[in-house]
Design a protein around this motif. Structure first.
Motif, PDB file in Angstrom:
ATOM      1  N   ARG A 113       0.730  -1.230  -0.124  1.00 19.23           N
ATOM      2  CA  ARG A 113       0.088   0.048  -0.121  1.00 19.23           C
ATOM      3  C   ARG A 113       0.774   1.469  -0.067  1.00 19.23           C
ATOM      4  O   ARG A 113       0.531   2.251  -0.737  1.00 19.23           O
ATOM      5  CB  ARG A 113      -0.908   0.062   1.033  1.00 19.23           C
ATOM      6  CG  ARG A 113      -1.973  -1.088   1.490  1.00 19.23           C
ATOM      7  CD  ARG A 113      -2.676  -1.025   2.775  1.00 19.23           C
ATOM      8  NE  ARG A 113      -3.472  -2.208   2.823  1.00 19.23           N
ATOM      9  CZ  ARG A 113      -4.715  -2.228   2.680  1.00 19.23           C
ATOM     10  NH1 ARG A 113      -5.184  -1.178   2.129  1.00 19.23           N
ATOM     11  NH2 ARG A 113      -5.542  -3.335   3.002  1.00 19.23           N
TER      12      ARG A 113
ATOM     13  N   SER B  37       3.266  -1.799  12.835  1.00 20.74           N
ATOM     14  CA  SER B  37       2.638  -3.025  13.334  1.00 20.74           C
ATOM     15  C   SER B  37       3.356  -4.365  13.175  1.00 20.74           C
ATOM     16  O   SER B  37       4.217  -4.135  12.223  1.00 20.74           O
ATOM     17  CB  SER B  37       1.233  -3.379  12.338  1.00 20.74           C
ATOM     18  OG  SER B  37       0.741  -4.372  12.740  1.00 20.74           O
TER      19      SER B  37
ATOM     20  N   SER C 179       2.525  -6.911  12.391  1.00 26.42           N
ATOM     21  CA  SER C 179       1.928  -7.993  11.270  1.00 26.42           C
ATOM     22  C   SER C 179       2.061  -7.174   9.856  1.00 26.42           C
ATOM     23  O   SER C 179       1.905  -6.013   9.727  1.00 26.42           O
ATOM     24  CB  SER C 179       0.492  -8.218  11.427  1.00 26.42           C
ATOM     25  OG  SER C 179      -0.223  -8.878  10.291  1.00 26.42           O
TER      26      SER C 179
ATOM     27  N   GLU D 218       0.231  -8.032   7.298  1.00 21.75           N
ATOM     28  CA  GLU D 218      -0.883  -8.222   6.572  1.00 21.75           C
ATOM     29  C   GLU D 218      -1.698  -6.754   6.143  1.00 21.75           C
ATOM     30  O   GLU D 218      -2.275  -6.822   5.047  1.00 21.75           O
ATOM     31  CB  GLU D 218      -2.039  -9.109   7.109  1.00 21.75           C
ATOM     32  CG  GLU D 218      -1.594 -10.447   7.334  1.00 21.75           C
ATOM     33  CD  GLU D 218      -2.483 -11.333   8.040  1.00 21.75           C
ATOM     34  OE1 GLU D 218      -3.892 -10.826   8.359  1.00 21.75           O
ATOM     35  OE2 GLU D 218      -2.340 -12.605   8.192  1.00 21.75           O
ATOM     36  N   GLU D 219      -1.490  -5.905   6.834  1.00 21.33           N
ATOM     37  CA  GLU D 219      -1.969  -4.460   6.670  1.00 21.33           C
ATOM     38  C   GLU D 219      -1.326  -3.844   5.789  1.00 21.33           C
ATOM     39  O   GLU D 219      -1.549  -2.710   5.253  1.00 21.33           O
ATOM     40  CB  GLU D 219      -2.249  -3.911   7.982  1.00 21.33           C
ATOM     41  CG  GLU D 219      -3.282  -4.446   8.831  1.00 21.33           C
ATOM     42  CD  GLU D 219      -3.401  -3.699  10.022  1.00 21.33           C
ATOM     43  OE1 GLU D 219      -2.754  -2.656  10.417  1.00 21.33           O
ATOM     44  OE2 GLU D 219      -4.213  -4.095  11.066  1.00 21.33           O
ATOM     45  N   GLU D 220       0.018  -4.141   5.384  1.00 31.71           N
ATOM     46  CA  GLU D 220       0.924  -3.483   4.638  1.00 31.71           C
ATOM     47  C   GLU D 220       0.586  -3.658   2.961  1.00 31.71           C
ATOM     48  O   GLU D 220       1.111  -2.841   2.275  1.00 31.71           O
ATOM     49  CB  GLU D 220       2.393  -3.781   4.935  1.00 31.71           C
ATOM     50  CG  GLU D 220       2.792  -3.532   6.246  1.00 31.71           C
ATOM     51  CD  GLU D 220       4.227  -4.035   6.647  1.00 31.71           C
ATOM     52  OE1 GLU D 220       4.626  -3.655   7.799  1.00 31.71           O
ATOM     53  OE2 GLU D 220       4.830  -4.754   5.604  1.00 31.71           O
TER      54      GLU D 220
ATOM     55  N   THR E 107      -2.206  -4.952  -0.488  1.00 35.17           N
ATOM     56  CA  THR E 107      -3.565  -5.325  -0.782  1.00 35.17           C
ATOM     57  C   THR E 107      -3.688  -5.839  -2.119  1.00 35.17           C
ATOM     58  O   THR E 107      -2.489  -5.837  -2.721  1.00 35.17           O
ATOM     59  CB  THR E 107      -4.483  -4.239  -0.440  1.00 35.17           C
ATOM     60  OG1 THR E 107      -5.881  -4.405  -0.742  1.00 35.17           O
ATOM     61  CG2 THR E 107      -4.040  -3.067  -1.554  1.00 35.17           C
TER      62      THR E 107
END
Length: 322
Positions: free
Chosen positions: A246, A260, A262, A264-266, A268
């Motif tokens: 992102r 973070s 994790s 996973e939020e980095e 998409t």
């Protein structure tokens, strides 16, 4: 490789200023491989007629896959040492500059790894080289059997050059002014000189933007490998979505949110169009390259030529090349 399948590829090698820059470019460009391969898809004979793909990648992957039943995991290991999850022609298996996103187990020769470690090579690079040596060479030339390894590196290159991955990390040859290099390997050859030049110039300028703006494309290796499978599908540039980071431009530490643990939020799912041309808050790779071009001093004629290439790349990603 003897029936000409290697002739439909477009590859480009970059020389870095040092080993650290080469490893950094290796990692960042590896993430781009699936997207530009989908954009350059140039084997239309397969489109729904011979297979559900329109790139050379799956064909060559299968054609040079010489793993035994044991190496494929179909039989218990007796004659072979390793279970190998992929062909010798495939996407890369690990990053070299950072271990943070290496979320896939890397198979490597422990003896080779320890020999490199004892020689002062760091873990990431030692694992990469030892990973190459889990496979045998596929060719041997009589005149190259006996060599002085202090002066020649053909024994290493014999292994290195028969591990055909999406990127290749190339150490300097001995007794040569050539430096550390990386080879960008996923592109399909195009029908015209203009199209080939456009892809090459885009990738070259992207390397400059990566280094100048400290861009960060890292996603987990597992997601990048998934991207390559998607990129091999028919009309992937228009039909598929790819995992992509992102935030690729460094954030201001004072204003950015707390990091973070994790990943996973980095990242998409994005279309090739969004990755190349940008969408919402994501800037897009072509606009970033344009920003770099605008920051350097070049003559008007060169700038106009570059902008034509970048315009072509934008249209290619959006599915509009008319």
């Amino acid at each position: 490789m003897g029936f000409g399948m290697g002739l439909c590829c477009l590859q480009v090698t970059f020389q870095a200023c040092d080993i650290d820059e080469a490893r950094r470019l290796y990692d960042q460009l590896a993430v781009i491989c699936p997207v530009v391969m989908a954009m350059s898809a140039g084997v239309p004979v397969f489109k729904g007629y011979l297979g559900e793909w329109d790139t050379r990648f799956n064909i060559i992957t299968g054609a040079v896959d010489d793993r035994t039943a044991e190496e494929r995991g179909l039989k218990p290991l007796k004659e072979n040492q390793f279970v190998l999850p992929s062909s010798r022609y495939d996407i890369i298996d690990s990053y070299l500059h950072s271990n943070e996103y290496n979320d896939v187990e890397l198979i490597y020769d422990q003896k080779i790894f320890q020999q490199l470690k004892d020689g002062g090579v760091d873990d990431l690079l030692a694992q990469h080289i030892a990973h190459l040596f889990v496979r045998d060479t596929v060719s041997l030339f009589q005149e190259k059997i006996v060599q002085d390894n202090e002066k020649e590196c053909d024994h290493f290159e014999n292994i290195q050059s028969t591990n055909w991955q999406s990127m290749r990390f190339k150490p300097p040859p001995p007794n040569s002014p050539i430096g550390w290099r990386v080879e960008f390997r996923p592109l399909e050859v195009q029908l015209t000189d203009f199209e080939n030049a456009a892809f090459i110039v885009f990738v070259v300028l992207l390397t400059r933007a990566i280094l100048s703006f400290n861009l960060n494309f890292y996603i987990p290796i597992s997601k990048m490998q998934d991207n390559m499978r998607r990129a091999s599908n028919r009309d992937a540039v228009n039909q598929e979505m790819f995992y992509f980071r992102r935030q690729v431009v460094p954030e201001d530490e004072e204003t950015s949110p707390t990091h973070s643990t994790s990943h996973e939020e980095e990242y998409t799912l994005m279309t090739a169009d969004s990755i190349i041309n940008g969408k919402d808050s994501f800037p897009g790779l072509v606009p970033l390259v344009r920003m770099y071009v605008n920051s350097i001093d070049i003559d008007v004629e060169t700038r106009c030529t570059i902008m034509k290439y970048l315009c072509f790349m934008s249209k290619k990603a959006s599915g509009n090349t008319s």
